[in-house]
Design an enzyme around this catalytic site. Structure first.
Site, mmCIF file in Angstrom:
data_model
loop_
_atom_site.group_PDB
_atom_site.id
_atom_site.type_symbol
_atom_site.label_atom_id
_atom_site.label_comp_id
_atom_site.label_asym_id
_atom_site.label_seq_id
_atom_site.Cartn_x
_atom_site.Cartn_y
_atom_site.Cartn_z
ATOM 1 N N SER A 216 2.452 3.413 11.863
ATOM 2 C CA SER A 216 3.290 3.739 10.715
ATOM 3 C C SER A 216 4.159 4.946 11.042
ATOM 4 O O SER A 216 3.679 5.947 11.567
ATOM 5 C CB SER A 216 2.407 4.018 9.501
ATOM 6 O OG SER A 216 3.177 3.972 8.338
ATOM 7 N N HIS B 40 1.498 -4.187 15.043
ATOM 8 C CA HIS B 40 2.006 -3.065 14.250
ATOM 9 C C HIS B 40 2.109 -1.873 15.180
ATOM 10 O O HIS B 40 1.114 -1.453 15.762
ATOM 11 C CB HIS B 40 1.068 -2.767 13.080
ATOM 12 C CG HIS B 40 1.718 -1.940 12.011
ATOM 13 N ND1 HIS B 40 2.222 -0.695 12.267
ATOM 14 C CD2 HIS B 40 1.982 -2.196 10.709
ATOM 15 C CE1 HIS B 40 2.755 -0.217 11.160
ATOM 16 N NE2 HIS B 40 2.625 -1.104 10.201
ATOM 17 N N GLY C 79 7.064 -0.970 5.012
ATOM 18 C CA GLY C 79 6.568 -0.262 3.830
ATOM 19 C C GLY C 79 7.494 0.883 3.508
ATOM 20 O O GLY C 79 8.398 0.776 2.685
ATOM 21 N N ARG C 80 7.320 1.978 4.219
ATOM 22 C CA ARG C 80 8.050 3.216 3.910
ATOM 23 C C ARG C 80 9.571 3.037 3.940
ATOM 24 O O ARG C 80 10.289 3.731 3.222
ATOM 25 C CB ARG C 80 7.623 4.334 4.859
ATOM 26 C CG ARG C 80 8.032 4.129 6.288
ATOM 27 C CD ARG C 80 7.660 5.333 7.158
ATOM 28 N NE ARG C 80 6.242 5.383 7.456
ATOM 29 C CZ ARG C 80 5.455 6.405 7.140
ATOM 30 N NH1 ARG C 80 5.933 7.450 6.530
ATOM 31 N NH2 ARG C 80 4.181 6.384 7.458
ATOM 32 N N GLY D 85 6.378 0.039 10.247
ATOM 33 C CA GLY D 85 6.636 1.230 11.050
ATOM 34 C C GLY D 85 8.085 1.666 11.011
ATOM 35 O O GLY D 85 8.432 2.685 11.595
ATOM 36 N N TYR E 161 3.736 6.612 0.551
ATOM 37 C CA TYR E 161 2.400 7.180 0.746
ATOM 38 C C TYR E 161 2.236 8.503 -0.002
ATOM 39 O O TYR E 161 1.800 9.507 0.548
ATOM 40 C CB TYR E 161 2.107 7.338 2.246
ATOM 41 C CG TYR E 161 2.258 6.031 2.982
ATOM 42 C CD1 TYR E 161 1.321 5.005 2.818
ATOM 43 C CD2 TYR E 161 3.359 5.789 3.799
ATOM 44 C CE1 TYR E 161 1.467 3.790 3.459
ATOM 45 C CE2 TYR E 161 3.515 4.572 4.447
ATOM 46 C CZ TYR E 161 2.562 3.585 4.273
ATOM 47 O OH TYR E 161 2.720 2.376 4.901
ATOM 48 N N LYS F 102 0.823 -1.218 0.000
ATOM 49 C CA LYS F 102 0.000 0.000 0.000
ATOM 50 C C LYS F 102 0.857 1.268 0.000
ATOM 51 O O LYS F 102 0.451 2.306 -0.486
ATOM 52 C CB LYS F 102 -0.947 0.009 1.207
ATOM 53 C CG LYS F 102 -0.302 0.343 2.551
ATOM 54 C CD LYS F 102 -1.384 0.725 3.577
ATOM 55 C CE LYS F 102 -0.840 1.216 4.900
ATOM 56 N NZ LYS F 102 -0.321 0.174 5.775
ATOM 57 N N GLU G 275 6.569 -6.430 8.134
ATOM 58 C CA GLU G 275 5.798 -5.808 7.044
ATOM 59 C C GLU G 275 6.270 -4.375 6.795
ATOM 60 O O GLU G 275 5.488 -3.428 6.912
ATOM 61 C CB GLU G 275 4.303 -5.795 7.399
ATOM 62 C CG GLU G 275 3.711 -7.157 7.690
ATOM 63 C CD GLU G 275 2.407 -7.064 8.488
ATOM 64 O OE1 GLU G 275 2.036 -5.957 8.930
ATOM 65 O OE2 GLU G 275 1.763 -8.103 8.677
HETATM 66 C C1 LIG Z 1 0.624 0.283 6.610
HETATM 67 C C2 LIG Z 1 0.966 -1.026 7.160
HETATM 68 C C3 LIG Z 1 2.305 -1.461 7.127
HETATM 69 C C4 LIG Z 1 3.447 -0.606 6.637
HETATM 70 O O1 LIG Z 1 3.768 0.419 7.524
HETATM 71 P P1 LIG Z 1 5.094 1.293 7.289
HETATM 72 O O2 LIG Z 1 5.055 2.341 8.324
HETATM 73 O O3 LIG Z 1 5.008 1.854 5.917
HETATM 74 O O4 LIG Z 1 6.254 0.385 7.456
HETATM 75 C C5 LIG Z 1 2.559 -2.740 7.558
HETATM 76 N N1 LIG Z 1 1.583 -3.545 8.040
HETATM 77 C C6 LIG Z 1 0.294 -3.150 8.100
HETATM 78 C C7 LIG Z 1 -0.729 -4.090 8.618
HETATM 79 C C8 LIG Z 1 -0.050 -1.883 7.676
HETATM 80 O O5 LIG Z 1 -1.325 -1.483 7.746
#
Ligand SMILES: *Cc1c(COP(=O)(O)O)cnc(C)c1O
Length: 508
Positions: A270, A267, A343-344, A307, A466, A138, A341
Site C-alpha cells: 500500500s 499487491h 484504495g487510497r 498501491g 486510512y 477498507k 484494487e
Molecule cells: C489494502 C489493500 C488494497 C488497497 O491498497 P491501496 O494502497 O489503498 O490502493 C488493495 N488490495 C488489497 C488486497 C489490500 O489489502
C-alpha cells in the site's frame, strides 16, 4: 516563564461576534475570495456558485444552498461549493454553538468533496482504460463514496464478511462486482460469501483451498502471488502472497480438490512510491499464468492489486500499461480481464479535516527529567509551543501510526478571523491529540503563527485514506462528523449519477 504563558489566552470560539458579521477575505491557499456572513439565517455562503438556470431546470431539482440536497434518505445532505467554504461554514457554526453554550460545539469535522472522487475516477479511466477498478473499501467505506463509485460502475474489493454486507446492503450492487481479496479467510466467512453470491476470492496457501473446497466449492479462485513490496509504505509481503516456486504445487492441489482457479493477483504494497515495481510484478504474474496453463487451467483474470499513489499515479499507470503490453501482448490477451484494487487513490485527497485548538502550553522546561540531557543555551530547533487539538492518533490521525503518514497542519482561523497575513511571525510548534496518552502526537514540529490561540482552527488536507475507518473513541472522544460537498469540478456529474443511482434503488 515561557512566551506562551504570557500570551493573552482569549477564547475566540466562545465569542461569536469575533467572526465579524460580514467580511471579505482573500485566501492565500486557494484562488477565490468570497464574502461570508455569520447571521444564523444565512450561514451558508453563496459565492458565485449559482449555475445557469437552464441547467437547473434541465434536472428539475431545486437546489437549496442552505439545506443541501437530500439524495439518499439515510444519508446527510450533499452540499455544493468548494470544500474551503464548508470548512469555514463549519467553523462559524461551531462559533455560534459555542456562544449558545452547546455541548461539543468545537468538535472537529471533515469536509468530503465527492467531485474529487469523481475526478480521480476520470483520471483512472484515462490512464488505465483497460483495467477495471475494484475499490478497496477498507481504505474508506464512506457511504457516499461507496454509492458514487457504485453509480460509476466500479467493482469492490472486500476483505471480510462485514465489508461484503456493507457493500451489498447498499442495494443495486451485484455480488459479481465484488472480489473477496483476502487470501486468509475464516471458514465461516467463506461460507457467508457463498451464500451472498460472492464467488471471486483470492488464496495463497493450501489450507485455504481445503476451506474453500468445503465451504464454497463453486468459487472462482485467484492465486495471490508474492510481489516485491520493498518500495511501498505498507509492505504486505511478510503476510500475504505465494512465492512463485510454490504456485505449481498450490495449483496441483486446487486441481485435486476440483476447484476452479481463474487467475492471478498481486499487491505491490500500500502506498507504492516506486512505480517501476509494477513491471516486475506483472512479469511474475505472467509466469504464474503459464504455470496455470501447465496445471490445466485457462486463466482469464489478471488482478494488479492496489498501491496507487495519487502523486505517482500516471507514472505507475504508464509502467503498468507497458508491462501488460509486454507480458500479455494484445494477440494473447483476448479473454483476459484485467482488474485492480485501488484504495487510497480514490479518496486520499477528497477529505479535509478541521480541528480546534483546545489547549496550549509551553513544553516542559525547568525541572524536567530530561534536563540533564539538554545542551545549554537557547534551543532554536525545538518547538516552543504545544498545541492540543481535538483529533488525534487514536482517532482519524491513526494514519500516522498505521499508515506511516506525515501530516501538515495549516491555519484555518486565527484569532477569530479567516484572514491572516503571510508575514505573521511563526514559531516552531508541536501539535498533539486530545487523549491522555503521550503517544498521541499529531505533528512533532510545525511552523505555525505565534499568535495562534485556544479556539483557533487548524486544517489538514489529504485525510481521506486510512483515517476515519480505523479511528477509535478511546478516552471518550467521539468520531468527527463529515460534511459532504460536490465542488464545481464535477458538481453536476456527481449529482446526476447519484440521483440516478438513488432512483434505481427506489424502484427496485
Ligand atoms: C489494502 C489493500 C488494497 C488497497 O491498497 P491501496 O494502497 O489503498 O490502493 C488493495 N488490495 C488489497 C488486497 C489490500 O489489502
Amino acid at each position: 516563564m515561557s512566551q506562551v504563558e504570557v500570551l493573552p489566552a482569549t477564547c475566540p470560539i466562545a465569542v461569536s461576534s469575533t467572526f465579524s458579521d460580514s467580511f471579505a477575505y482573500h485566501d492565500n491557499r486557494g484562488s477565490f475570495s468570497l464574502v461570508l456572513s455569520t447571521s444564523p439565517s444565512n450561514i451558508l455562503t453563496k459565492p458565485n456558485l449559482s449555475l445557469p438556470s437552464s441547467r437547473n431546470a434541465e434536472n428539475h431539482v431545486q437546489f437549496d444552498d442552505e439545506k443541501g440536497e437530500k439524495i439518499f434518505p439515510s444519508l446527510s445532505p450533499l452540499f455544493r461549493g468548494h470544500p474551503e467554504i464548508h470548512l469555514r461554514n463549519g467553523i462559524m457554526k461551531a462559533s455560534r454553538q459555542a456562544a449558545a453554550n452547546q455541548a461539543d460545539a468545537e468538535k472537529a469535522f471533515f469536509v468530503a468533496d465527492l467531485s474529487q472522487v469523481y475526478c480521480q475516477h476520470e483520471r483512472w479511466l484515462k490512464a488505465l482504460p483497460e483495467v477495471e477498478p475494484h475499490y478497496a473499501i477498507k481504505c474508506n467505506p464512506d457511504p457516499y463514496v461507496l454509492r458514487l463509485l457504485a453509480a460509476l460502475g466500479t467493482g469492490f474489493d472486500c476483505a471480510s464478511n462485514g465489508e461484503i454486507s456493507h457493500v451489498l446492503n447498499i442495494g443495486g450492487i451485484d455480488p459479481s462486482r465484488i472480489i473477496f481479496a483476502n487470501p486468509c479467510k475464516a471458514t465461516s466467512f467463506v461460507r457467508s460469501a457463498a451464500k451472498a453470491g460472492v464467488d471471486k476470492m483470492t488464496f495463497d496457501n493450501a489450507d485455504e483451498l481445503y476451506k474453500i473446497a468445503r465451504a464454497h466449492p463453486g468459487a472462482k479462485l485467484i492465486v495471490r502471488i508474492l510481489a516485491d513490496d520493498s518500495k511501498s509504505i505498507c509492505r504486505f509481503g511478510i503476510k500475504f502472497g505465494a512465492p512463485l516456486d510454490v504456485v505449481p504445487s498450490l495449483l496441483a492441489k486446487a486441481r485435486e480438490l476440483k476447484l476452479d482457479v481463474i487467475g492471478v493477483s498481486f499487491h505491490v504494497g500500500s502506498g507504492c512510491y516506486d512505480p517501476s515495481i509494477y513491471e516486475d510484478a506483472v512479469k511474475r504474474a505472467r509466469t504464474a499464468f503459464d504455470m496455470g496453463t501447465h496445471a490445466g487451467y485457462t486463466f482469464s483474470l489478471l488482478d494488479v492489486g492496489g498501491g496507487f499513489e495519487d502523486g505517482h499515479f500516471e507514472t505507475a499507470a504508464g509502467v503498468l500499461t507497458n508491462a501488460i503490453n509486454m507480458y500479455f501482448p494484445h494477440r494473447h490477451r483476448e479473454g483476459i480481464r484485467i482488474i485492480a484494487e485501488p484504495g487510497r487513490f480514490y479518496v486520499s485527497r477528497a477529505f479535509s479535516l478541521a480541528a480546534n485548538i483546545i489547549a496550549r502550553r509551553a513544553p516542559m522546561a525547568d525541572g524536567s527529567i530530561e534536563e540533564e540531557h539538554r545542551t545549554p543555551g537557547p534551543k532554536t530547533d525545538e518547538p516552543s509551543v504545544m498545541y492540543y487539538i481535538n483529533e488525534g492518533v487514536y482517532g482519524a490521525f491513526n494514519c500516522i501510526m498505521f499508515d506511516h503518514q506525515v501530516v501538515s497542519p495549516y491555519v484555518l482561523s486565527l484569532n477569530g478571523s479567516f484572514h491572516h497575513s503571510t508575514s505573521e511571525p511563526l514559531s516552531l510548534s508541536s501539535v498533539w491529540g486530545p487523549t491522555c496518552d503521550s503517544i498521541d502526537c499529531v505533528c512533532k514540529v510545525a511552523e505555525l503563527p505565534s499568535a495562534l490561540q485556544v479556539g483557533d482552527w487548524l486544517g489538514f488536507d489529504n485525510m481521506g485514506a486510512y483515517t476515519i475507518c480505523a479511528a477509535s473513541q478511546f478516552n471518550g472522544f467521539e468520531f468527527s462528523d463529515i460534511v459532504y460537498t460536490a465542488s464545481k469540478a464535477a458538481d453536476e456529474e456527481v449529482r446526476r449519477v447519484l440521483r440516478r443511482f438513488a432512483k434505481d434503488l427506489e424502484v427496485s
